[in-house]
Scaffold this motif. Structure first.
Motif, PDB file in Angstrom:
ATOM      1  N   VAL A  30      60.553  77.654  34.302  1.00 30.88           N
ATOM      2  CA  VAL A  30      61.709  77.704  35.199  1.00 30.88           C
ATOM      3  C   VAL A  30      62.867  78.455  34.543  1.00 30.88           C
ATOM      4  O   VAL A  30      63.764  78.964  35.205  1.00 30.88           O
ATOM      5  CB  VAL A  30      62.198  76.303  35.651  1.00 30.88           C
ATOM      6  CG1 VAL A  30      61.137  75.610  36.485  1.00 30.88           C
ATOM      7  CG2 VAL A  30      62.607  75.440  34.465  1.00 30.88           C
ATOM      8  N   TRP A  31      62.832  78.516  33.226  1.00 31.32           N
ATOM      9  CA  TRP A  31      63.886  79.201  32.489  1.00 31.32           C
ATOM     10  C   TRP A  31      63.311  79.683  31.163  1.00 31.32           C
ATOM     11  O   TRP A  31      62.479  79.021  30.568  1.00 31.32           O
ATOM     12  CB  TRP A  31      65.049  78.227  32.249  1.00 31.32           C
ATOM     13  CG  TRP A  31      66.186  78.767  31.440  1.00 31.32           C
ATOM     14  CD1 TRP A  31      67.279  79.423  31.898  1.00 31.32           C
ATOM     15  CD2 TRP A  31      66.347  78.668  30.006  1.00 31.32           C
ATOM     16  NE1 TRP A  31      68.114  79.753  30.851  1.00 31.32           N
ATOM     17  CE2 TRP A  31      67.570  79.304  29.690  1.00 31.32           C
ATOM     18  CE3 TRP A  31      65.580  78.119  28.973  1.00 31.32           C
ATOM     19  CZ2 TRP A  31      68.040  79.394  28.377  1.00 31.32           C
ATOM     20  CZ3 TRP A  31      66.047  78.209  27.655  1.00 31.32           C
ATOM     21  CH2 TRP A  31      67.269  78.849  27.383  1.00 31.32           C
ATOM     22  N   ALA A  32      63.749  80.857  30.713  1.00 37.81           N
ATOM     23  CA  ALA A  32      63.353  81.329  29.384  1.00 37.81           C
ATOM     24  C   ALA A  32      64.556  82.012  28.755  1.00 37.81           C
ATOM     25  O   ALA A  32      65.206  82.847  29.388  1.00 37.81           O
ATOM     26  CB  ALA A  32      62.182  82.294  29.476  1.00 37.81           C
ATOM     27  N   GLY A  33      64.885  81.625  27.544  1.00 34.04           N
ATOM     28  CA  GLY A  33      66.040  82.196  26.869  1.00 34.04           C
ATOM     29  C   GLY A  33      65.775  82.395  25.395  1.00 34.04           C
ATOM     30  O   GLY A  33      64.676  82.118  24.891  1.00 34.04           O
ATOM     31  N   ASN A  34      66.796  82.884  24.717  1.00 35.40           N
ATOM     32  CA  ASN A  34      66.708  83.103  23.282  1.00 35.40           C
ATOM     33  C   ASN A  34      66.791  81.760  22.542  1.00 35.40           C
ATOM     34  O   ASN A  34      67.265  80.781  23.099  1.00 35.40           O
ATOM     35  CB  ASN A  34      67.863  84.020  22.857  1.00 35.40           C
ATOM     36  CG  ASN A  34      67.505  84.795  21.606  1.00 35.40           C
ATOM     37  OD1 ASN A  34      66.561  84.446  20.890  1.00 35.40           O
ATOM     38  ND2 ASN A  34      68.264  85.837  21.354  1.00 35.40           N
TER      39      ASN A  34
ATOM     40  N   LYS B 297      48.761  69.303  34.667  1.00 42.11           N
ATOM     41  CA  LYS B 297      48.794  67.849  34.468  1.00 42.11           C
ATOM     42  C   LYS B 297      50.086  67.220  34.963  1.00 42.11           C
ATOM     43  O   LYS B 297      50.113  66.072  35.394  1.00 42.11           O
ATOM     44  CB  LYS B 297      48.646  67.521  32.963  1.00 42.11           C
ATOM     45  CG  LYS B 297      47.219  67.536  32.469  1.00 42.11           C
ATOM     46  CD  LYS B 297      47.128  66.947  31.066  1.00 42.11           C
ATOM     47  CE  LYS B 297      47.002  65.422  31.100  1.00 42.11           C
ATOM     48  NZ  LYS B 297      46.618  64.831  29.822  1.00 42.11           N
ATOM     49  N   TYR B 298      51.187  67.955  34.843  1.00 38.68           N
ATOM     50  CA  TYR B 298      52.506  67.414  35.211  1.00 38.68           C
ATOM     51  C   TYR B 298      53.209  68.405  36.135  1.00 38.68           C
ATOM     52  O   TYR B 298      54.139  69.096  35.724  1.00 38.68           O
ATOM     53  CB  TYR B 298      53.337  67.158  33.947  1.00 38.68           C
ATOM     54  CG  TYR B 298      52.606  66.336  32.917  1.00 38.68           C
ATOM     55  CD1 TYR B 298      52.390  64.972  33.111  1.00 38.68           C
ATOM     56  CD2 TYR B 298      52.117  66.916  31.742  1.00 38.68           C
ATOM     57  CE1 TYR B 298      51.696  64.220  32.177  1.00 38.68           C
ATOM     58  CE2 TYR B 298      51.427  66.166  30.804  1.00 38.68           C
ATOM     59  CZ  TYR B 298      51.215  64.820  31.023  1.00 38.68           C
ATOM     60  OH  TYR B 298      50.533  64.075  30.105  1.00 38.68           O
ATOM     61  N   PRO B 299      52.756  68.463  37.388  1.00 40.29           N
ATOM     62  CA  PRO B 299      53.252  69.511  38.300  1.00 40.29           C
ATOM     63  C   PRO B 299      54.755  69.443  38.578  1.00 40.29           C
ATOM     64  O   PRO B 299      55.350  70.441  38.969  1.00 40.29           O
ATOM     65  CB  PRO B 299      52.435  69.283  39.579  1.00 40.29           C
ATOM     66  CG  PRO B 299      51.841  67.912  39.456  1.00 40.29           C
ATOM     67  CD  PRO B 299      51.698  67.642  37.998  1.00 40.29           C
ATOM     68  N   ASN B 300      55.382  68.279  38.388  1.00 47.61           N
ATOM     69  CA  ASN B 300      56.821  68.181  38.677  1.00 47.61           C
ATOM     70  C   ASN B 300      57.702  68.363  37.455  1.00 47.61           C
ATOM     71  O   ASN B 300      58.908  68.140  37.497  1.00 47.61           O
ATOM     72  CB  ASN B 300      57.111  66.823  39.329  1.00 47.61           C
ATOM     73  CG  ASN B 300      56.338  66.681  40.622  1.00 47.61           C
ATOM     74  OD1 ASN B 300      56.441  67.526  41.508  1.00 47.61           O
ATOM     75  ND2 ASN B 300      55.506  65.651  40.712  1.00 47.61           N
ATOM     76  N   THR B 301      57.079  68.734  36.350  1.00 48.05           N
ATOM     77  CA  THR B 301      57.823  68.942  35.111  1.00 48.05           C
ATOM     78  C   THR B 301      58.363  70.371  35.051  1.00 48.05           C
ATOM     79  O   THR B 301      57.641  71.319  35.332  1.00 48.05           O
ATOM     80  CB  THR B 301      56.884  68.633  33.919  1.00 48.05           C
ATOM     81  OG1 THR B 301      56.825  67.215  33.751  1.00 48.05           O
ATOM     82  CG2 THR B 301      57.361  69.274  32.626  1.00 48.05           C
ATOM     83  N   GLY B 302      59.652  70.486  34.715  1.00 58.19           N
ATOM     84  CA  GLY B 302      60.245  71.814  34.521  1.00 58.19           C
ATOM     85  C   GLY B 302      59.991  72.261  33.087  1.00 58.19           C
ATOM     86  O   GLY B 302      60.154  71.476  32.158  1.00 58.19           O
ATOM     87  N   ILE B 303      59.598  73.517  32.932  1.00 55.65           N
ATOM     88  CA  ILE B 303      59.288  74.019  31.585  1.00 55.65           C
ATOM     89  C   ILE B 303      60.317  75.073  31.173  1.00 55.65           C
ATOM     90  O   ILE B 303      60.579  76.026  31.915  1.00 55.65           O
ATOM     91  CB  ILE B 303      57.866  74.608  31.543  1.00 55.65           C
ATOM     92  CG1 ILE B 303      56.866  73.533  31.996  1.00 55.65           C
ATOM     93  CG2 ILE B 303      57.527  75.101  30.138  1.00 55.65           C
ATOM     94  CD1 ILE B 303      55.480  74.054  32.286  1.00 55.65           C
ATOM     95  N   PHE B 304      60.902  74.865  30.017  1.00 54.97           N
ATOM     96  CA  PHE B 304      61.961  75.730  29.495  1.00 54.97           C
ATOM     97  C   PHE B 304      61.475  76.355  28.199  1.00 54.97           C
ATOM     98  O   PHE B 304      61.061  75.645  27.283  1.00 54.97           O
ATOM     99  CB  PHE B 304      63.233  74.903  29.249  1.00 54.97           C
ATOM    100  CG  PHE B 304      63.753  74.248  30.507  1.00 54.97           C
ATOM    101  CD1 PHE B 304      63.137  73.111  31.028  1.00 54.97           C
ATOM    102  CD2 PHE B 304      64.849  74.772  31.173  1.00 54.97           C
ATOM    103  CE1 PHE B 304      63.591  72.519  32.201  1.00 54.97           C
ATOM    104  CE2 PHE B 304      65.327  74.182  32.340  1.00 54.97           C
ATOM    105  CZ  PHE B 304      64.694  73.052  32.858  1.00 54.97           C
ATOM    106  N   VAL B 305      61.510  77.679  28.125  1.00 54.70           N
ATOM    107  CA  VAL B 305      60.921  78.366  26.963  1.00 54.70           C
ATOM    108  C   VAL B 305      61.994  79.100  26.152  1.00 54.70           C
ATOM    109  O   VAL B 305      62.847  79.803  26.711  1.00 54.70           O
ATOM    110  CB  VAL B 305      59.827  79.355  27.421  1.00 54.70           C
ATOM    111  CG1 VAL B 305      59.353  80.224  26.263  1.00 54.70           C
ATOM    112  CG2 VAL B 305      58.649  78.590  28.028  1.00 54.70           C
ATOM    113  N   PHE B 306      61.940  78.898  24.845  1.00 57.50           N
ATOM    114  CA  PHE B 306      62.833  79.616  23.926  1.00 57.50           C
ATOM    115  C   PHE B 306      61.987  80.585  23.112  1.00 57.50           C
ATOM    116  O   PHE B 306      61.045  80.158  22.449  1.00 57.50           O
ATOM    117  CB  PHE B 306      63.510  78.645  22.958  1.00 57.50           C
ATOM    118  CG  PHE B 306      64.283  77.569  23.655  1.00 57.50           C
ATOM    119  CD1 PHE B 306      65.645  77.712  23.874  1.00 57.50           C
ATOM    120  CD2 PHE B 306      63.650  76.410  24.090  1.00 57.50           C
ATOM    121  CE1 PHE B 306      66.363  76.711  24.526  1.00 57.50           C
ATOM    122  CE2 PHE B 306      64.360  75.410  24.736  1.00 57.50           C
ATOM    123  CZ  PHE B 306      65.716  75.558  24.961  1.00 57.50           C
ATOM    124  N   ALA B 307      62.310  81.870  23.185  1.00 56.60           N
ATOM    125  CA  ALA B 307      61.538  82.849  22.416  1.00 56.60           C
ATOM    126  C   ALA B 307      62.463  83.973  21.996  1.00 56.60           C
ATOM    127  O   ALA B 307      63.425  84.301  22.691  1.00 56.60           O
ATOM    128  CB  ALA B 307      60.381  83.374  23.242  1.00 56.60           C
TER     129      ALA B 307
END
Ligand code: ZN
Ligand code: ZN
Length: 342
Positions: A217-221, A192-202
């Motif tokens: 684009v990024w995944a961190g603690n 739906k939002y192809p230009n959105t950067g997604i950042f995941v915290f797990a």
């Protein structure tokens, strides 16, 4: 029929087999209800909340499960929305009053008489279940039963949370927690939002790896600072620390949406670290997501079929529901857990 039932509330720390395998009478559909022969039922974190009493069933024994896929095998005398043999889905919303202001405005998720599947009415951890036909959804053909099941809760509520963030294409989105719902949100956001950067915290490296594989684009603690500020953030964790940490990463005027039916109290003291200038100042907002409306489920199923968005899943036999729940609790997660029911 066979069912896995919850007889009383308990702590999952002490009891690793909270559900009992039992024989129950076959339910009879009421006037405008359908009888569904269940083939798949997703296992959701909310079941843990029900078992431990954070959102307790209203009666016992209760058949849990609110991500139900099956076929119509009998119809009440006034039920005419589906044909015999139609494949249908049932989600968290089991019924609502239909008369109040919220129901009239399509916000039946906020109705005072909202009833939840598998909490206020028997759900899908069983061979059969009944539902008012207005609260069942046709399942698009592209999906296997086990693929469709997690879409009905994790997907639909994920869709609602994404909608409530108010995100626009190109804005940054954070996801804190990376279970079934978050991984579906990641996929629908990319579409739906192809230009959105997604950042995941797990917390676990496995989950972070999975997020990167899916295009984050990024995944961190949880405690890490994201490389960019986030316009919106969706929290799907059961605890408080990710909320407090997440607010630090939020852009000015950003919004944090909490997608959790209840928070556990284990780390509630983390909230005392809340520092107004760091976490809330500059018009940051916090909003919760409550239940789902039928519109969310319907729109989401259509969107998921178009993308197509097919969740990763792991199957368990009905009798192994306890194992699935314990593994979910211990965060042994890769995609969604689904009971396969014959
Ligand atoms: Zn759920
Ligand atoms: Zn109502």
């Amino acid at each position: 029929m066979n069912a896995m039932v919850l007889n009383e509330l308990c702590s999952l720390q002490e009891n690793r087999r909270p559900l009992e395998f039992r024989e129950l009478p076959l339910p009879v559909p009421g006037k405008r209800e359908i009888l569904v022969k269940v083939s798949a039922c997703g296992v959701c974190h909310t079941e843990l909340d029900e078992i431990e009493g954070r959102t307790p069933p209203t009666r016992f024994p209760m058949v849990l499960g609110h991500q139900v896929v099956g076929r119509v095998v009998e119809k009440g005398p006034q039920a005419d929305a589906f044909e015999m043999g139609d494949r249908v889905g049932i989600g968290w919303i089991h019924s609502a009053c239909g008369k109040c202001r919220f129901c009239h405005e399509g916000q039946e998720n906020l109705c005072d008489h909202f009833e939840a599947t598998g909490r206020d009415a028997p759900g899908g951890y069983a061979q059969y279940t009944t539902i008012l036909e207005d609260f069942a959804y046709g399942i698009p053909e592209v999906f296997l039963d086990a693929e469709a099941a997690p879409l009905l809760c994790a997907g639909a509520i994920g869709y609602r949370s994404l909608r409530l963030t108010g995100i626009r294409d190109g804005q940054n989105l954070g996801l804190t927690g990376f279970g079934a719902s978050a991984h579906l949100v990641l996929k629908m956001t990319r579409y739906k939002y192809p230009n959105t950067g997604i950042f995941v915290f797990a917390r676990s490296e496995k989950e972070r790896e999975f997020a990167r594989e899916l295009g984050a684009v990024w995944a961190g603690n949880t405690e890490e600072e994201a490389p960019e500020k986030l316009d919106c953030l969706i929290d799907t964790t059961p605890v408080w620390k990710p909320v407090v940490e997440g607010l630090k990463n939020l852009q000015k005027g950003g919004r944090l949406v909490i997608n959790a039916i209840r928070k556990e109290n284990l780390d509630k003291e983390t909230l005392l670290e809340l520092d107004y200038p760091v976490h809330l100042w500059l018009e940051k907002e916090i909003k919760s997501v409550a239940n789902v409306a039928r519109r969310d489920v319907q729109e989401f199923l259509e969107l998921a079929a178009t993308i197509p968005l097919k969740p990763e899943f792991q199957e368990y036999a009905l009798e192994d529901a306890n194992e699935a729940l314990i593994e979910l609790r211990e965060r042994k997660i890769r995609g969604a857990k689904v009971l396969r029911i014959h």
